[in-house]
Design an enzyme around this catalytic site. Sequence first.
Site, PDB file in Angstrom:
ATOM      1  N   HIS A 126       0.874  -1.171   0.000  1.00  0.00           N
ATOM      2  CA  HIS A 126       0.000   0.000   0.000  1.00  0.00           C
ATOM      3  C   HIS A 126       0.917   1.229   0.000  1.00  0.00           C
ATOM      4  O   HIS A 126       2.033   1.168   0.532  1.00  0.00           O
ATOM      5  CB  HIS A 126      -0.835  -0.054   1.288  1.00  0.00           C
ATOM      6  CG  HIS A 126      -1.909   0.985   1.405  1.00  0.00           C
ATOM      7  ND1 HIS A 126      -1.644   2.302   1.719  1.00  0.00           N
ATOM      8  CD2 HIS A 126      -3.249   0.885   1.275  1.00  0.00           C
ATOM      9  CE1 HIS A 126      -2.791   2.966   1.778  1.00  0.00           C
ATOM     10  NE2 HIS A 126      -3.779   2.142   1.514  1.00  0.00           N
ATOM     11  N   ASP A 202       3.242  -4.023   7.765  1.00  0.00           N
ATOM     12  CA  ASP A 202       1.938  -3.369   7.616  1.00  0.00           C
ATOM     13  C   ASP A 202       0.880  -4.453   7.832  1.00  0.00           C
ATOM     14  O   ASP A 202       0.646  -5.275   6.951  1.00  0.00           O
ATOM     15  CB  ASP A 202       1.837  -2.749   6.220  1.00  0.00           C
ATOM     16  CG  ASP A 202       0.419  -2.301   5.886  1.00  0.00           C
ATOM     17  OD1 ASP A 202      -0.477  -2.412   6.751  1.00  0.00           O
ATOM     18  OD2 ASP A 202       0.206  -1.844   4.745  1.00  0.00           O
ATOM     19  N   GLN A 205      -4.412  -5.361   7.134  1.00  0.00           N
ATOM     20  CA  GLN A 205      -5.408  -6.286   6.591  1.00  0.00           C
ATOM     21  C   GLN A 205      -5.445  -7.605   7.349  1.00  0.00           C
ATOM     22  O   GLN A 205      -6.356  -8.408   7.131  1.00  0.00           O
ATOM     23  CB  GLN A 205      -5.132  -6.549   5.096  1.00  0.00           C
ATOM     24  CG  GLN A 205      -5.253  -5.327   4.212  1.00  0.00           C
ATOM     25  CD  GLN A 205      -6.674  -4.766   4.134  1.00  0.00           C
ATOM     26  OE1 GLN A 205      -7.654  -5.479   4.376  1.00  0.00           O
ATOM     27  NE2 GLN A 205      -6.798  -3.493   3.802  1.00  0.00           N
ATOM     28  N   LYS A 228     -10.377  -0.450  10.527  1.00  0.00           N
ATOM     29  CA  LYS A 228     -10.577  -1.648   9.714  1.00  0.00           C
ATOM     30  C   LYS A 228     -10.949  -2.845  10.581  1.00  0.00           C
ATOM     31  O   LYS A 228     -11.100  -3.953  10.098  1.00  0.00           O
ATOM     32  CB  LYS A 228      -9.307  -1.960   8.921  1.00  0.00           C
ATOM     33  CG  LYS A 228      -9.039  -0.997   7.752  1.00  0.00           C
ATOM     34  CD  LYS A 228      -7.759  -1.381   7.050  1.00  0.00           C
ATOM     35  CE  LYS A 228      -7.539  -0.718   5.712  1.00  0.00           C
ATOM     36  NZ  LYS A 228      -7.656   0.718   5.631  1.00  0.00           N
ATOM     37  N   CYS A 370      -4.656   2.428  -3.570  1.00  0.00           N
ATOM     38  CA  CYS A 370      -3.395   2.952  -3.028  1.00  0.00           C
ATOM     39  C   CYS A 370      -2.268   1.938  -3.178  1.00  0.00           C
ATOM     40  O   CYS A 370      -1.469   1.748  -2.256  1.00  0.00           O
ATOM     41  CB  CYS A 370      -3.556   3.364  -1.563  1.00  0.00           C
ATOM     42  SG  CYS A 370      -4.747   4.668  -1.331  1.00  0.00           S
TER      43      CYS A 370
END
Lengths: 413, 164
Positions: A126, A202, A205, A228, A370
């Site tokens: 991302h 990261d 998700q 999220k 993104c």
Amino acid sequence: MSTPTLDVAAIRKDFPILSQVQDGKRLVFLDSAASSQHPTQVLDAMNDIYLHSYANVHRGVYQLAERATSAYESARDSVARFIGAPDPNEVIFTKNATEAINLVAQSWGRQNLKPGDAIVLTLMEHHANIVPWQMIAAELDCEIRWVPVTDEGELDLTDLDQLLDGAKVFAFTSMSNVLGTINPVARLTQAARAAGAISVVDACQSVPHFSTDVAELGADFIAFSAHKMLGPSGIGVLWGKKDLLDAMPPFLGGGGMILNVTTEGFTADGVPGKFEAGTPPIVEAVGLGAAVDYLENIGMDLIRQHEVELTAYAMRTLTERVGDDLLIMGPSEPAARGGVLSLSLADVHAHDVSQVLDEHAVCIRPGHHCAKPLMRRFDVNATARASVYIYNDIDDIDALADALVAARDFFSL
Amino acid sequence: MAGLEDLYREIILDHYRTPRNKGELETPPAHRTEGFNPLCGDEIVVYIDTDDNGLVSDIKIGGQGCSISQSSASMMSMAVKGKTVDEARQITSAFKRLMSIHETNVGGDGSEAEADDFDEIDADIDLGDLEALQGVVKFPTRIKCATLAWNTLSQAFDEIAEDS
């Protein structure tokens, strides 16, 4: 004994926003990878603070302030427990995951990177895990190297050791927000460690969708966002190893991050305060804590199982219903991916697909997500991305299939 | 609530399916300008040839995009080809006024169409087929799709003016 399954009907009762009707149709929300919805438990927890216990934290000695501080800090404890952090002080509250990664790039990076040093990223990142590194690399004259992605949408680790040779940072995603690919995080952090590089994950998700244990992952830093994972926007988390955080200089300066300030200079507080300058997102932290409690109460393994089943159903159903006109990007095995489906519908642009889907009250996300370097890798400008969470069921997938068929027919050449 | 037929008029779908003036021009003599919609990743490339009389003697459109951005670019190419640069700029302003004056620039430097500019523009400019795009204003997120080509064209004119 039958295998337990997620009681989606019961869960949906906790999300009043999902019971609304749009143009006479049941609202179908399939954009949780961008931002998820909120159960009443989260909203009530936040409202309760505003109604009964709101004050600034770490300041006042009156009872309201004590209660607010206690609520804020117990959210930190909840998050630490949720990700298996050994010490709650390793949990830094930021504005979002983007700020968390910028914090590492600017604070750790500025202190440790030198001209000519290499930063390794992957092509499936991302922009939040690309641009902060490009900024510091441009400033300090560092090199950025890229781990390629295979046609199946997985990291191509063939040359990983060479790429990591002499690198100082390996920053990568635990799960692609476009392809759904789940990366072998423990293997990657181990490779980074062997090469003498720090690992920055990261985890936006993955943390909302399956169980996370920072010790198991072996990462030095992980970043994720509350919005999220059923929590509010405006708060994210940086988790880092205590010794690394202790050695790093502050990122933002201001109130709340100091031990002392004189006309000559300042002395920074210890972690986490050192990295939480200014009044923090107090109520948002409480909302995040309530979201974590809600997820834990359901059970992350059950959530993961539900999403694998729903993803498998979606891949099968969409392929059957829409046929060869539909391309689903990423790994073909549902168990190897998260509940994120990037779709390409023949000659119909993702924007046009989403517009028709909106007519059917189906909410998905069109665009580059993104992740422009990844889009370029696959030679697409935009995809239509559907993503599932705990409140989605097969009715939602069937509605998506109906709407995709309608979109194809509307634009059929 | 606006329906799909407000947005996807037949003339729009026709330009999308059969884009006019699609392709490239040799640079130089032609001028090439790229435009990006940062929201969706759409890219458009405008190639323009201007002659000694200030006429847009040829225009070609490259890049990829949704039906709205592609049809708008296709209609734009027809509207400005053979016109003077000044006329083309006036058509651009009229089109952007059609798309709502509050639309912010997405096409790069020098292509802002501020509300004040419109007061000086002849309101009688006939936009022809382009008026089919009027329905886009009911779908605010798609306005940037419709104006992408026009912002890129404005930028191209600015660049040509700077070069000469």
